[in-house]
Design a protein around this motif. Structure first.
Motif, mmCIF file in Angstrom:
data_model
loop_
_atom_site.group_PDB
_atom_site.id
_atom_site.type_symbol
_atom_site.label_atom_id
_atom_site.label_comp_id
_atom_site.label_asym_id
_atom_site.label_seq_id
_atom_site.Cartn_x
_atom_site.Cartn_y
_atom_site.Cartn_z
ATOM 1 N N PRO A 264 0.819 -1.222 0.000
ATOM 2 C CA PRO A 264 0.000 0.000 0.000
ATOM 3 C C PRO A 264 0.852 1.271 0.000
ATOM 4 C CG PRO A 264 -0.837 -1.575 1.609
ATOM 5 C CD PRO A 264 0.481 -2.118 1.131
ATOM 6 N N ALA A 265 2.062 1.182 0.574
ATOM 7 C CA ALA A 265 2.927 2.363 0.644
ATOM 8 C C ALA A 265 3.328 2.853 -0.742
ATOM 9 C CB ALA A 265 4.182 2.045 1.462
ATOM 10 N N PHE A 266 3.503 1.924 -1.681
ATOM 11 C CA PHE A 266 3.846 2.307 -3.052
ATOM 12 C C PHE A 266 2.718 3.123 -3.675
ATOM 13 C CE2 PHE A 266 3.456 1.300 -7.614
ATOM 14 C CZ PHE A 266 4.654 1.831 -8.080
ATOM 15 N N TRP A 267 1.488 2.652 -3.522
ATOM 16 C CA TRP A 267 0.348 3.347 -4.094
ATOM 17 C C TRP A 267 0.037 4.634 -3.337
ATOM 18 C CZ3 TRP A 267 -0.467 1.864 -8.717
ATOM 19 C CH2 TRP A 267 -0.229 0.532 -9.076
ATOM 20 N N GLY A 329 16.569 11.187 15.856
ATOM 21 C CA GLY A 329 16.147 9.870 16.301
ATOM 22 C C GLY A 329 14.807 9.411 15.768
ATOM 23 N N TYR A 330 14.146 10.275 14.993
ATOM 24 C CA TYR A 330 12.875 9.876 14.399
ATOM 25 C C TYR A 330 13.125 9.041 13.140
ATOM 26 C CZ TYR A 330 10.760 13.377 17.475
ATOM 27 O OH TYR A 330 10.351 14.092 18.567
ATOM 28 N N SER A 331 12.132 8.298 12.755
ATOM 29 C CA SER A 331 12.279 7.430 11.583
ATOM 30 C C SER A 331 12.155 8.237 10.294
ATOM 31 C CB SER A 331 11.205 6.341 11.597
ATOM 32 O OG SER A 331 9.916 6.911 11.430
ATOM 33 N N VAL A 332 12.628 7.644 9.187
ATOM 34 C CA VAL A 332 12.479 8.273 7.877
ATOM 35 C C VAL A 332 10.995 8.401 7.538
ATOM 36 C CG1 VAL A 332 12.957 8.033 5.406
ATOM 37 C CG2 VAL A 332 14.712 7.404 7.078
ATOM 38 N N THR A 333 10.213 7.406 7.933
ATOM 39 C CA THR A 333 8.767 7.453 7.703
ATOM 40 C C THR A 333 8.149 8.676 8.368
ATOM 41 O OG1 THR A 333 8.608 5.049 7.546
ATOM 42 C CG2 THR A 333 6.582 6.246 8.053
ATOM 43 N N TYR A 334 8.526 8.925 9.617
ATOM 44 C CA TYR A 334 8.012 10.089 10.342
ATOM 45 C C TYR A 334 8.423 11.374 9.629
ATOM 46 C CZ TYR A 334 7.225 13.518 14.046
ATOM 47 O OH TYR A 334 6.814 14.620 14.760
ATOM 48 N N ALA A 335 9.671 11.439 9.192
ATOM 49 C CA ALA A 335 10.165 12.641 8.523
ATOM 50 C C ALA A 335 9.390 12.913 7.242
ATOM 51 C CB ALA A 335 11.655 12.495 8.213
ATOM 52 N N ALA A 379 11.088 17.177 -0.063
ATOM 53 C CA ALA A 379 11.718 16.251 0.889
ATOM 54 C C ALA A 379 10.694 15.304 1.489
ATOM 55 C CB ALA A 379 12.417 17.032 2.006
ATOM 56 N N GLY A 380 9.490 15.337 0.944
ATOM 57 C CA GLY A 380 8.437 14.441 1.412
ATOM 58 C C GLY A 380 8.193 13.338 0.420
ATOM 59 N N VAL A 381 7.057 13.401 -0.241
ATOM 60 C CA VAL A 381 6.688 12.321 -1.154
ATOM 61 C C VAL A 381 7.585 12.275 -2.391
ATOM 62 C CG1 VAL A 381 4.985 13.675 -2.457
ATOM 63 C CG2 VAL A 381 4.693 11.208 -2.237
ATOM 64 N N LEU A 382 8.129 13.414 -2.828
ATOM 65 C CA LEU A 382 8.949 13.445 -4.034
ATOM 66 C C LEU A 382 10.244 12.658 -3.880
ATOM 67 C CD1 LEU A 382 8.778 14.752 -6.880
ATOM 68 C CD2 LEU A 382 10.282 16.545 -6.013
ATOM 69 N N THR A 383 10.770 12.583 -2.661
ATOM 70 C CA THR A 383 12.010 11.847 -2.397
ATOM 71 C C THR A 383 11.741 10.384 -2.067
ATOM 72 O OG1 THR A 383 12.789 13.917 -1.411
ATOM 73 C CG2 THR A 383 14.198 12.037 -1.129
ATOM 74 N N PHE A 446 -1.027 5.371 4.737
ATOM 75 C CA PHE A 446 -0.366 4.184 4.203
ATOM 76 C C PHE A 446 1.107 4.383 3.815
ATOM 77 C CE2 PHE A 446 -4.909 3.801 3.028
ATOM 78 C CZ PHE A 446 -5.210 2.626 3.711
ATOM 79 N N GLY A 447 1.586 5.615 3.802
ATOM 80 C CA GLY A 447 2.960 5.862 3.347
ATOM 81 C C GLY A 447 4.011 5.355 4.298
ATOM 82 N N THR A 448 5.243 5.180 3.786
ATOM 83 C CA THR A 448 6.370 4.756 4.591
ATOM 84 C C THR A 448 7.674 5.267 3.997
ATOM 85 O OG1 THR A 448 7.507 2.837 5.570
ATOM 86 C CG2 THR A 448 6.709 2.582 3.330
#
Length: 453
Positions: A264-267, A329-335, A379-383, A446-448
């Protein structure tokens, strides 16, 4: 061959088992500090030029439509047709960039679309009757978009393969991408001056010439190619002393689309990019017309420059913000989700505000703020493709940007019809805010930022 901890590997030996390749091994070269700076600057400048060139038609739309007697729907058709071609070749561009080298593809494409930019004013007069002229201009813009589509997949592939440090990738990528905003600034300032002092034709001539000069300069000074280039060798431009490109040497095989399609993260990434691009292409294509028609007494260089100039620093800064979030210390997903939330909510508020105001200064501030928040998505969805599939970043970006290009012809074309039938800018901006809200919700759910393949 392991790299020392904390130090980038300068080269990496890769054995090639593919029997179709005549070389038994090749050397993968990561950018040195000096090369990293040179290529970052070069790709930034290339992104500036491609956006300045791409923005020539929206910038000159009012003058061109007046000369050729196009109504709003016809103008929207020509503006949106660019994105038909842009969407069609995104995946192919990403694939060939991963396979043959993004540096070869991005410079070859720049020579082609640079020439098409120069020829556009000549080709516009090829037909005298309006129907044939419109048909041909739509066809020309489709081809133009198809060639320009290789830029972002190519630079995504280059950065993904030439940098070993994932944190550096985000900073450099957002810096390079900020060139798009700078390109809109250049077209809004220099282009507006050329449009005011000369005529719309001159805008196309200048930006097309810059593209060709940039491509040749990169090939000569960074790719170390001579000008007596042998044109077709292994399907790409090379010189006789070229070695196997890093992207060929490290090609990890076919893209695992079946694996990605099950996540789901891909979509969510695809949907998030589609929705946030809807607002960008609306602002990119129709903002000059909005200000020209609603505030006819205002100078074009003001509303074509101010919104873009204030968004450049935020585009660069968002890469550092995302990296600092991870460093804390936060995850890449959180960022990624945090940055995307800031971008989406800010855009929605500003779009609604633009549609409700009748004051020029307020509209200018809201438009500038919308583009500032828009730049945060870099630096969000585009990366995100570099997070999900680093070995296939160019190809995955191509698929994502195929969806991201669709608002260019869907949204821009629909906007023309909305304006033609209702003449309501508030309806245009309000509907765009709703689209952004959908993408934000899906990506947040659903993103990651984790690697999938």
């Amino acid at each position: 061959m392991a790299a020392a901890k904390g130090k980038p590997p300068s080269t990496l030996q890769i054995s090639l088992s593919d029997s179709t390749n005549s070389k038994a091994a090749a050397t993968v070269h990561y950018w040195s500090r000096q090369e990293k700076r040179a290529w970052t600057l070069a790709l930034f400048i290339g992104t500036v030029i491609i956006y300045a060139s791409r923005n020539a038609m929206p910038l000159c739309a009012v003058s061109i439509s007046k000369e050729f007697q196009w109504d709003k729907a016809e103008t929207g058709l020509v503006l949106s047709s660019f994105f038909w071609g842009y969407a069609l070749t995104q995946f192919l561009s990403g694939y060939i960039s991963d396979k043959y080298g993004g540096d070869f593809i991005v410079t070859l494409a720049a020579m082609v679309w640079g020439l098409l930019t120069i020829l556009t004013p000549y080709l516009a007069y090829l037909y005298e009757d309006k129907a044939s002229q419109l048909t041909f201009m739509v066809f020309l813009r489709v081809i133009y978009g198809a060639v320009q589509a290789s830029h972002y997949p190519s630079i995504t592939s280059i950065i993904s393969k030439k940098l070993w440090n994932s944190r550096q990738k985000t900073v450099i990528y957002t810096t390079v991408i900020s060139g798009g905003l700078a390109g809109n600034l250049i077209s809004g300032s220099v282009g507006s001056i050329l449009l005011e002092k000369y005529e719309w034709h001159r805008v196309f001539y200048v930006f097309g010439l810059l593209a060709i000069v940039w491509a040749l300069s990169v090939r000569v000074f960074l790719m170390k190619q001579r000008l007596d280039i042998r044109l077709f060798y292994n399907g790409i431009i090379r010189t006789s002393d070229d070695v196997l490109s890093p992207s060929e040497a490290t090609s990890p095989g076919s893209v695992p689309w079946k694996v990605l399609a099950k996540h789901p993260a891909f979509w969510a990434m695809v949907m998030g990019h589609f929705c946030i691009n809807y607002s960008f292409f609306l602002l990119f294509s129709w903002l000059p017309t909005y200000f020209t028609e609603k505030y006819p007494g205002q100078k074009g260089w003001i509303f074509n420059v101010v919104p873009w100039v204030v968004s450049i620093p935020s585009s660069i800064a968002t890469g550092f913000v995302a990296d600092n979030i991870v460093a804390m210390g936060y995850s890449v997903t959180y960022a990624r989700k945090f940055i995307h939330t800031v971008a989406s909510t800010g855009i929605m508020v500003c779009l609604v505000a633009i549609g409700q105001t009748d004051n020029f200064n307020a509209a200018l501030i809201f438009a500038a703020a919308a583009l500032v928040f828009q730049s945060f998505s870099n630096a969000g969805v585009l990366t995100n493709p570099q997070d999900l599939a680093p070995n296939w970043a160019g190809s995955v970006f191509g698929v994502m940007n195929t969806a991201g290009a669709m608002p260019g012809f869907i949204g821009v074309y629909i906007t023309g019809h909305i304006l033609e039938s209702t003449n309501s800018w508030s309806a245009v901006f309000g509907s765009a805010a709703c689209v952004v809200a959908v993408g934000w919700t899906v990506f947040l759910t659903f993103g990651t930022g984790n690697k999938l393949v």
